[in-house]
Design a protein around this motif. Structure first.
Motif, PDB file in Angstrom:
ATOM      1  N   GLY A   1      -3.443  11.424 -72.369  1.00  0.00           N
ATOM      2  CA  GLY A   1      -2.355  11.957 -73.165  1.00  0.00           C
ATOM      3  C   GLY A   1      -1.166  11.024 -73.234  1.00  0.00           C
ATOM      4  N   ASP A   2      -1.101  10.069 -72.300  1.00  0.00           N
ATOM      5  CA  ASP A   2      -0.056   9.049 -72.278  1.00  0.00           C
ATOM      6  C   ASP A   2      -0.634   7.846 -71.542  1.00  0.00           C
ATOM      7  OD1 ASP A   2       0.027   9.741 -69.532  1.00  0.00           O
ATOM      8  OD2 ASP A   2       1.649  11.165 -69.869  1.00  0.00           O
ATOM      9  N   ASP A   3       0.212   6.951 -71.077  1.00  0.00           N
ATOM     10  CA  ASP A   3      -0.301   5.733 -70.437  1.00  0.00           C
ATOM     11  C   ASP A   3      -0.364   5.836 -68.915  1.00  0.00           C
ATOM     12  OD1 ASP A   3       2.391   5.661 -69.806  1.00  0.00           O
ATOM     13  OD2 ASP A   3       2.688   3.567 -70.398  1.00  0.00           O
TER      14      ASP A   3
ATOM     15  N   ARG B   1      -2.460  13.070 -67.250  1.00  0.00           N
ATOM     16  CA  ARG B   1      -2.882  14.077 -68.222  1.00  0.00           C
ATOM     17  C   ARG B   1      -4.004  13.520 -69.079  1.00  0.00           C
ATOM     18  NH1 ARG B   1       2.517  14.150 -67.609  1.00  0.00           N
ATOM     19  NH2 ARG B   1       3.467  16.114 -66.924  1.00  0.00           N
TER      20      ARG B   1
ATOM     21  N   GLU C   1      -4.300  18.348 -66.161  1.00  0.00           N
ATOM     22  CA  GLU C   1      -3.279  17.578 -65.466  1.00  0.00           C
ATOM     23  C   GLU C   1      -3.739  17.383 -64.025  1.00  0.00           C
ATOM     24  OE1 GLU C   1       1.264  17.778 -65.929  1.00  0.00           O
ATOM     25  OE2 GLU C   1       0.895  18.959 -64.118  1.00  0.00           O
TER      26      GLU C   1
END
Length: 227
Positions: A134-136, A114, A197
């Motif tokens: 949005g994250d790792d 993402r 995504e």
């Protein structure tokens, strides 16, 4: 962290373009170091159309003759470059098989990637769309793929891929109105295009179609792992 890096890129790109030091793209040649075989993440169809709309506007400011790399069928985020440009890639190529085997191993522990599309920036050679994770997941995927490639990861062995982006326009000649390009991009430094995504990682090669670079997918691997 990402904003500071993209701001620094914009300043460097602005200064180079206003000084007339545009870096111009040319079609790749066999064995060249540009437009190399890579693993990329493509946006979903709806996001790709939004990116294409921005690309169309960027092209109108930059002028004709440049490459609209951000068109819907060629927009992408590069995960890793693998080897120098190859004009011919035969069926059953041993290196391709190893790249895909490593990709399947790496993706087995990482789900969809993402990215938040947070604005535009500029380099001496292109207009870029900035992306922030949005994250790792994308960093974990990059590291896992590097580990799985082992010696086949030689091309980026000493490279720190510390930003994520999608190029909208590659410049192919001096800009007719450099100030207008700098102003247009500067006004869109924080243009929000939403979140994307990416559900597949694709091994691709690049081909020049006479007016821009397009991608040919050799294989694709789903990012479907769930913890």
């Amino acid at each position: 962290m990402y904003a500071a890096r993209f701001n620094s890129l914009f300043e460097q790109g602005r200064d180079a373009i206003l000084a007339g030091a545009v870096q111009c793209q040319v079609p790749p040649v066999d064995g060249g170091s540009r437009w190399v075989m890579s693993v990329v993440l493509r946006p979903d169809a709806a996001t790709a159309r939004r990116i294409e709309d921005v690309t169309r506007n960027a092209m109108a400011v930059a002028g004709g003759g440049h490459w609209p790399t951000g068109k819907a069928d060629s927009s992408h985020f590069t995960l890793r470059a693998l080897e120098n440009h190859r004009v011919l890639v035969p069926d059953g190529d041993a290196r391709v098989a190893r790249y895909i085997a490593a990709l399947r191993k790496a993706t087995s522990t990482v789900g969809p990637v993402r990215l938040t599309l947070s604005g535009l920036t500029l380099t001496p050679g292109c207009v870029m769309l900035c992306a922030e994770p949005g994250d790792d997941a994308v960093e974990r995927l990059y590291d896992a793929y590097g580990d799985a490639l082992a010696e086949d990861g030689w091309l980026e062995a000493g490279f720190d891929r510390n930003i994520w982006y999608s190029t909208l326009v590659h410049f192919t000649s001096p800009l007719a109105n450099p100030q207008a390009v700098v102003q247009w991009v500067g006004d869109r430094r924080h243009l929000a295009l939403g979140e994307v995504e990416c559900r597949h990682a694709e091994l691709v090669v690049y081909r020049f179609n006479g007016s821009r670079m397009v991608m040919e997918t050799l294989d694709a691997v789903p990012l479907s792992h769930r913890p």
